[in-house]
Design a protein around this motif. Structure first.
Motif, mmCIF file in Angstrom:
data_model
loop_
_atom_site.group_PDB
_atom_site.id
_atom_site.type_symbol
_atom_site.label_atom_id
_atom_site.label_comp_id
_atom_site.label_asym_id
_atom_site.label_seq_id
_atom_site.Cartn_x
_atom_site.Cartn_y
_atom_site.Cartn_z
ATOM 1 N N ALA A 188 3.936 0.480 0.717
ATOM 2 C CA ALA A 188 2.678 1.008 1.241
ATOM 3 C C ALA A 188 1.631 0.935 0.143
ATOM 4 C CB ALA A 188 2.856 2.445 1.713
ATOM 5 N N THR A 189 0.578 0.164 0.367
ATOM 6 C CA THR A 189 -0.454 -0.067 -0.638
ATOM 7 C C THR A 189 -1.827 0.150 -0.023
ATOM 8 O OG1 THR A 189 -0.577 -2.426 -0.104
ATOM 9 C CG2 THR A 189 0.988 -1.755 -1.807
ATOM 10 N N THR A 221 -17.941 -2.306 5.017
ATOM 11 C CA THR A 221 -18.022 -1.428 3.843
ATOM 12 C C THR A 221 -17.219 -0.146 4.025
ATOM 13 O OG1 THR A 221 -20.226 -2.289 3.376
ATOM 14 C CG2 THR A 221 -19.595 -0.240 2.290
ATOM 15 N N THR A 222 -17.243 0.438 5.209
ATOM 16 C CA THR A 222 -16.668 1.768 5.411
ATOM 17 C C THR A 222 -15.244 1.754 5.950
ATOM 18 O OG1 THR A 222 -17.658 1.870 7.625
ATOM 19 C CG2 THR A 222 -18.933 2.779 5.780
ATOM 20 N N TYR A 223 -14.868 0.787 6.765
ATOM 21 C CA TYR A 223 -13.561 0.807 7.409
ATOM 22 C C TYR A 223 -12.396 0.743 6.414
ATOM 23 C CZ TYR A 223 -14.884 0.797 12.332
ATOM 24 O OH TYR A 223 -15.346 1.153 13.567
ATOM 25 N N PRO A 224 -12.445 -0.099 5.370
ATOM 26 C CA PRO A 224 -11.276 -0.178 4.480
ATOM 27 C C PRO A 224 -11.057 1.068 3.636
ATOM 28 C CG PRO A 224 -12.655 -2.137 4.315
ATOM 29 C CD PRO A 224 -13.446 -1.121 5.046
ATOM 30 N N VAL A 225 -12.038 1.980 3.555
ATOM 31 C CA VAL A 225 -11.901 3.163 2.706
ATOM 32 C C VAL A 225 -10.796 4.063 3.260
ATOM 33 C CG1 VAL A 225 -13.048 5.203 1.794
ATOM 34 C CG2 VAL A 225 -14.313 3.050 2.028
ATOM 35 N N GLY A 226 -9.791 4.300 2.461
ATOM 36 C CA GLY A 226 -8.694 5.172 2.873
ATOM 37 C C GLY A 226 -7.633 4.504 3.719
ATOM 38 N N SER A 227 -7.810 3.242 4.064
ATOM 39 C CA SER A 227 -6.802 2.557 4.867
ATOM 40 C C SER A 227 -5.685 2.023 3.978
ATOM 41 C CB SER A 227 -7.439 1.410 5.657
ATOM 42 O OG SER A 227 -7.994 0.459 4.774
ATOM 43 N N ALA A 228 -4.553 1.753 4.593
ATOM 44 C CA ALA A 228 -3.376 1.300 3.849
ATOM 45 C C ALA A 228 -2.764 0.103 4.547
ATOM 46 C CB ALA A 228 -2.357 2.428 3.723
ATOM 47 N N ARG A 229 -1.930 -0.590 3.804
ATOM 48 C CA ARG A 229 -1.256 -1.774 4.321
ATOM 49 C C ARG A 229 0.231 -1.669 4.019
ATOM 50 N NH1 ARG A 229 -3.435 -7.421 2.219
ATOM 51 N NH2 ARG A 229 -2.949 -6.407 0.249
ATOM 52 N N LEU A 230 1.046 -1.961 5.000
ATOM 53 C CA LEU A 230 2.500 -1.935 4.852
ATOM 54 C C LEU A 230 3.016 -3.364 4.758
ATOM 55 C CD1 LEU A 230 3.688 0.863 7.322
ATOM 56 C CD2 LEU A 230 3.773 0.915 4.842
ATOM 57 N N ARG A 358 8.498 8.982 7.693
ATOM 58 C CA ARG A 358 7.557 9.614 6.774
ATOM 59 C C ARG A 358 7.747 9.104 5.349
ATOM 60 N NH1 ARG A 358 6.893 15.858 6.759
ATOM 61 N NH2 ARG A 358 5.218 15.116 5.392
ATOM 62 N N LEU A 359 8.974 8.772 4.990
ATOM 63 C CA LEU A 359 9.226 8.318 3.632
ATOM 64 C C LEU A 359 8.555 6.982 3.344
ATOM 65 C CD1 LEU A 359 10.755 8.941 0.989
ATOM 66 C CD2 LEU A 359 12.668 7.615 1.906
ATOM 67 N N VAL A 360 8.533 6.080 4.295
ATOM 68 C CA VAL A 360 7.952 4.755 4.085
ATOM 69 C C VAL A 360 6.468 4.700 4.414
ATOM 70 C CG1 VAL A 360 10.164 3.644 4.546
ATOM 71 C CG2 VAL A 360 8.544 3.949 6.407
ATOM 72 N N SER A 361 5.929 5.746 5.049
ATOM 73 C CA SER A 361 4.512 5.737 5.422
ATOM 74 C C SER A 361 3.638 6.007 4.200
ATOM 75 C CB SER A 361 4.244 6.799 6.498
ATOM 76 O OG SER A 361 4.991 6.532 7.667
ATOM 77 N N LEU A 455 8.691 14.408 0.944
ATOM 78 C CA LEU A 455 9.045 13.310 1.848
ATOM 79 C C LEU A 455 10.552 13.139 1.944
ATOM 80 C CD1 LEU A 455 6.363 10.677 0.763
ATOM 81 C CD2 LEU A 455 6.367 12.082 2.827
ATOM 82 N N ALA A 456 11.260 13.302 0.818
ATOM 83 C CA ALA A 456 12.721 13.195 0.845
ATOM 84 C C ALA A 456 13.331 14.308 1.681
ATOM 85 C CB ALA A 456 13.270 13.231 -0.578
ATOM 86 N N ALA A 457 12.768 15.508 1.587
ATOM 87 C CA ALA A 457 13.289 16.618 2.387
ATOM 88 C C ALA A 457 13.082 16.369 3.876
ATOM 89 C CB ALA A 457 12.610 17.918 1.962
ATOM 90 N N SER A 458 11.930 15.800 4.252
ATOM 91 C CA SER A 458 11.692 15.510 5.662
ATOM 92 C C SER A 458 12.632 14.432 6.191
ATOM 93 C CB SER A 458 10.241 15.075 5.863
ATOM 94 O OG SER A 458 9.987 13.837 5.205
#
Length: 498
Positions: A188-189, A221-230, A358-361, A455-458
């Protein structure tokens, strides 16, 4: 309308060693030999016998004391001594580039992958692919890039079908000639937004109204802010042993490339029904880019921009970091800091298919997160002996106690079920998990560590920080196909008997 019962999974078992109490097979052997030695010394001198008993206790007591991860005091002591010895020799430091100690001023990978080489070839469908070779272990690795389908708005029956086909694909790996291991790395980056920017500007009409252009520019300009890629990558590691035309029975790189090139289309096609999406092999340039960004996240945006203008032209000799430093509890590489954990206990009982969701997200407190599943399939002949030995070990441990505990009964039931399933044709696969959290500031390490604990506990996992081996664990979590048991100074059989 009838509703089907939700399917659950489980019945995995951790390999155990037969022995007395907390002592494994090796400790029990030392105990029996020591008792016999003390009896002999008693006939010679009581002083010698007492001294022998003290020495025996000094060896066995650290082996009896175990932490919550199952590691005994002897393992802790050897890890401390090995790390201190390597640090005194400067082995925790790495410097490359024009001012480094690497020959020719290159930026080769540090540690276990330092001697690795990359060879490019074409598979049976004419697609280029990269094959990574580790000369020390004679292992050759190919990496498949997958566009995994998400589980959102997907029926439970479809998810069950994906899991079933994934289990079947893993079971088929046991029949792959010379296959040693397989790793699945989910990373997740943060998204740099370069792909969206290129897609919008390349399709923008020059005669479009100014308002439309302003809206699109604001979106870019605004959409990539805070987005992630798997990103999902599957590395398959093969042994190069068995070449009849090469001295010593080792296949050459060209022979292995030809052999693996004929298998890749079938392996990639088998992933279609597992939810992994279309799978294709990584090229040499893509492999170098993925590893380069993992060691230096600050160049991720530059790599995306270079891809848009024709490619980065990165080679394998330039994929490593300029500098790295391994500490006892974390790893510093170029401008980033990372912590790697290993799974010490899988989720107990029955679990659902989304146990690791949740661990990989992506997580807001972790810049880059990589979760890698490590698989080592056993062939049918080895699997039969392992499940029978595991069943006998579970019975032996339960019979040692006057009052059988519930965990002992569960272990016996699970081992017997595994033996029945293996006899019915099921595959046997050893698996593990490595999780790496990367941040850009050392002060954020404790925040990332707390996030990983939650995350490990979940996910009902028990994770242990890889103290004293952060650099090796970081490399093993990358899609390099490193098989850690083959790089240990102490043989795996000896370690398991402790």
């Amino acid at each position: 309308m009838s509703q089907s019962e939700e399917r659950t999974y489980g019945n995995w078992r951790q390999p155990s060693s037969p022995g007395f109490g907390n002592l494994g097979l090796g400790g029990s052997g030392i105990l029996l030999f020591g008792v016999l030695a003390i009896v002999v010394l008693m006939y010679l001198s009581m002083t010698f016998a007492i001294a022998g008993a003290v020495c025996l206790a000094g060896v066995l007591v650290p082996m009896v004391i175990r932490d919550r991860h199952g590691r005994n005091g002897l393992q802790w002591a050897t890890a401390r001594v090995a790390f201190a010895n390597g640090k005194s020799k400067g082995q925790h430091l790495y410097r490359s580039g024009p001012l480094g100690r690497v020959p020719l001023g290159t930026c080769k990978l540090p540690g276990l992958a330092a001697a690795s080489t990359l060879h490019e070839a074409q598979d049976a469908w004419g697609r280029p692919f990269a094959m990574l070779t580790i000369p020390r272990t004679n292992h050759h690795t190919v990496v498949l890039n997958c566009n995994a389908d998400g589980a959102s708005l997907v029926d439970d029956d479809q998810i069950d079908t994906w899991v079933a086909y994934w289990g079947n694909w893993l079971a088929q790996l046991a029949h792959e000639p010379r296959l040693v291991a397989a790793t699945v790395s989910v990373e997740a980056t943060p998204d740099s937004g370069e792909r969206l920017r290129r897609e919008v500007f390349e399709n923008m009409d020059g005669e479009a109204p100014d308002l439309s252009k302003q809206v699109l520019e604001e979106v870019v300009t605004t959409y990539p802010v805070g987005s992630a890629r798997l990103s999902t990558r599957i590395a398959l590691t093969y042994s190069g042993a068995g070449g009849p035309t090469v001295t010593g029975g080792r296949k050459s790189v060209e022979e292995m490339a030809l052999d693996l090139g004929t298998r890749l289309p079938g392996l990639a096609a088998g992933l279609q029904m597992t939810g992994a999406g279309p799978a294709r092999p990584l090229t040499g340039e893509e492999m170098a880019e993925a590893i380069r960004v993992a060691y230096d996240p600050s160049v991720a945006a530059l790599v995306d921009q270079a891809r848009a203008t024709g490619g980065t032209q990165l080679t394998w000799d330039d994929a490593g970091p300029i500098a790295s430093e391994e500490s006892w509890d974390h790893y510093r590489h170029d401008g980033a800091f990372s912590i790697t954990w290993s799974m010490s206990e899988a989720p107990r009982g029955e679990v659902h298919s989304n146990i690791l969701a949740r661990l990989v997200s992506p997580h807001p407190d972790i810049v880059r997160k990589r979760v890698t599943l490590l698989y080592r399939p056993h062939d049918s002949a080895t699997a039969a002996g392992l499940v029978e030995r595991d069943r006998k070990d579970a019975l032996f441990k339960a019979q040692q106690k006057k009052v059988v505990q519930a965990r002992d009964n569960a272990a016996i039931t699970a081992s017997e079920q595994s033996a029945r399933e293996e006899a019915a044709g099921a595959g046997l696969v050893r698996f593990g998990l490595l999780a790496t959290a990367t941040v850009l500031d050392k002060a954020d390490l404790h925040v990332a560590s707390a996030a990983m604990d939650n995350l490990a506990a979940s996910s009902r996992l028990r994770l242990r920080r890889v103290y004293g081996s952060q650099a090796s664990a970081f490399a093993a979590a990358l899609p390099l196909g490193l098989v850690l048991p083959n790089h240990l100074k102490v043989p795996q059989q000896v370690r398991e008997s402790m």
